[in-house]
Enzyme design. Structure first.
Site: not given
Ligand code: ARG
Length: 258
Positions: A57, A82, A128, A157, A251
């Site tokens: 990612d 991550r 998050r 997000h 993203c």
């Molecule tokens: N698979 C990644 C996650 O879930 C995608 C992140 C996308 N990034 C963003 N800025 N929305 O963390």
């Protein structure tokens, strides 16, 4: 930006990801190259960070940090998958001359959940980024940080549900936010562009505006029409393969504000 050389859908940390369906890395790289050239054709400078094997990612550079007034607030990822990206992005900034780079104490996913306008920073929470990080960022950056609560897991997000059109106005999908946060947004941005669910579910709000041009997913056709009506120049890009991991143009883009 970070070339998706190791991109894959290998785990599930948001509802867009399906490891059984996977994603085509070759297509992802081609689409990402299209985004990069779109920025360069618009006259923006693109800097690259080396992709790291085992971090599929990492292409989603927005999550790597928040940079305002040359100060770099580092990311601290929610999921262990991550986690190693935080130090990797911070290391890029320190080795590229950003002395004022700071490791965060609280969980935050950089520009995925922090969006900067002229006089304030909008900050997402609920899936998050920890509200404590909103406060930490406010103290570190010296800018007012306004907390907004996300309630729909598809829009996990802030940058999946809202984007700044310029330094003082935004486009957003109201239903992605709690009732109180919708009220805050109405109060702050009475003239905002309101997106429909059709445009939101193709990640049309995961767009990048330089105040004149809006780089936006090609499928978000209704939103594109409205942006044109408001006088913006729309630059559609195709990033369908990255959407299989829950990402779009924003993203893939960490905006470095001097
Ligand atoms: N698979 C990644 C996650 O879930 C995608 C992140 C996308 N990034 C963003 N800025 N929305 O963390």
């Amino acid at each position: 930006m970070c070339r998706p050389d190791h991109f894959a859908v290998e785990y599930v940390i948001n509802p867009w990801m399906d490891p059984a369906a996977g994603a085509d890395r070759g297509v992802a790289i081609r689409q990402w190259e299209g985004l990069r050239s779109a920025y360069e054709e618009l006259g923006h400078r693109v800097s690259l960070i080396d992709p790291v094997e085992g971090l599929p990612d990492m292409v989603f550079a927005a999550n790597g940090a928040l940079v305002v007034g040359g100060r770099v607030y580092g990311a601290r990822f929610t999921h262990r998958e991550r986690a190693a990206e935080g130090p990797a992005y911070l290391e890029w900034f320190t080795s590229n001359g950003y002395g004022a780079a700071r490791e965060a104490e609280f969980t935050n996913e950089g520009e995925g959940d922090f969006l900067t306008l002229d006089h304030l920073v909008l900050a997402g929470t609920g899936f998050r980024t920890d509200v404590a990080a909103h406060k930490e960022a406010q103290e570190f950056l010296g800018r007012p940080v306004v907390s907004l609560r996300l309630v729909d897991p598809r829009f996990y997000h802030l940058d999946t549900a809202l984007f700044p059109l310029n330094g003082h106005n935004v486009a957003y999908f109201p239903e992605a936010f709690s009732a109180g946060s919708q009220e805050v947004l109405r109060h702050l941005f009475p003239d905002a562009v309101i997106a429909t669910e059709d445009d939101a579910v193709v990640l049309g709000l995961n767009a990048v505006s330089d105040g004149t041009h809006v780089v936006i997913n090609s499928e978000a056709t209704g939103l594109q029409l409205e942006l044109k009506r408001r006088g913006f120049e729309v630059v559609p890009v195709e990033l369908s393969e990255l959407r299989k991991a829950g990402g779009g143009p924003k993203c893939c883009t960490l905006e470095i504000r001097g």
